[in-house]
Design a protein around this motif. Structure first.
Motif, PDB file in Angstrom:
ATOM      1  N   SER A 279      -5.254  10.699  -7.523  1.00  0.00           N
ATOM      2  CA  SER A 279      -5.465  10.020  -8.796  1.00  0.00           C
ATOM      3  C   SER A 279      -5.466  10.962  -9.989  1.00  0.00           C
TER       4      SER A 279
ATOM      5  N   ASP B 174      -4.839   7.693 -13.492  1.00  0.00           N
ATOM      6  CA  ASP B 174      -5.592   6.476 -13.790  1.00  0.00           C
ATOM      7  C   ASP B 174      -5.315   5.973 -15.203  1.00  0.00           C
TER       8      ASP B 174
ATOM      9  N   ASP C  97       0.832  -1.203   0.000  1.00  0.00           N
ATOM     10  CA  ASP C  97       0.000   0.000   0.000  1.00  0.00           C
ATOM     11  C   ASP C  97       0.867   1.254   0.000  1.00  0.00           C
TER      12      ASP C  97
ATOM     13  N   ARG D 113       2.576   1.594  -3.400  1.00  0.00           N
ATOM     14  CA  ARG D 113       1.611   2.023  -4.417  1.00  0.00           C
ATOM     15  C   ARG D 113       1.344   3.518  -4.270  1.00  0.00           C
ATOM     16  N   GLU D 114       1.121   3.968  -3.037  1.00  0.00           N
ATOM     17  CA  GLU D 114       0.875   5.399  -2.801  1.00  0.00           C
ATOM     18  C   GLU D 114       2.063   6.238  -3.251  1.00  0.00           C
TER      19      GLU D 114
ATOM     20  N   SER E 180      -5.559   7.836  -2.880  1.00  0.00           N
ATOM     21  CA  SER E 180      -4.398   8.364  -3.597  1.00  0.00           C
ATOM     22  C   SER E 180      -4.755   9.634  -4.347  1.00  0.00           C
TER      23      SER E 180
ATOM     24  N   ALA F  87      -7.355   4.124  -9.630  1.00  0.00           N
ATOM     25  CA  ALA F  87      -6.457   4.265  -8.483  1.00  0.00           C
ATOM     26  C   ALA F  87      -7.270   4.144  -7.193  1.00  0.00           C
ATOM     27  N   PRO F  88      -6.643   3.677  -6.152  1.00  0.00           N
ATOM     28  CA  PRO F  88      -7.351   3.611  -4.851  1.00  0.00           C
ATOM     29  C   PRO F  88      -7.842   5.005  -4.448  1.00  0.00           C
ATOM     30  N   PRO F  89      -8.980   5.106  -3.808  1.00  0.00           N
ATOM     31  CA  PRO F  89      -9.557   6.405  -3.461  1.00  0.00           C
ATOM     32  C   PRO F  89      -8.667   7.301  -2.612  1.00  0.00           C
TER      33      PRO F  89
END
Length: 99
Positions: A97, A40, A10, A13-14, A95, A91-93
């Motif tokens: 994005s 994205d 995590d 990724r961030e 981040s 992308a995860p919320p």
């Protein structure tokens, strides 16, 4: 605690998403990246690239390289570029994005 040397995916990724967003911001400011680009879009390209199937490893690498070149060219800023459809949020919320 069970796996003290495990990678924190995590966090990585961030970090990657923040880095891509910063690079995109600078490229947009320089006029090199299309203004409607979003982080994205990179995720979408990576997902599409992972779906390439070919008859041999060499053909897969060749197709992957061509796909990457086409995607990179599509990201270039151009005065005659058509507007893109809306961004698909991949992308995860948590981040950043938007790039």
């Amino acid at each position: 605690m069970t796996f003290p040397n495990a990678v924190d995916f995590d966090a990585r990724r961030e970090y990657a998403l923040r880095s891509i967003a910063e690079l995109a911001r600078r490229a947009k400011e320089a006029g090199r990246l299309r203004p409607d680009f979003a982080v994205d879009d990179v995720i979408l390209v990576l997902m599409a690239n992972s779906g390439i199937h070919a008859s041999s490893p060499t053909a897969k690498v060749t197709a992957s390289r061509r796909f990457a070149a086409l995607a990179i060219q599509a990201f270039h800023a151009s005065p005659d570029a058509s507007p893109l459809p809306p961004v698909a949020r991949l992308a995860p919320p948590a981040s950043a994005s938007q790039g």
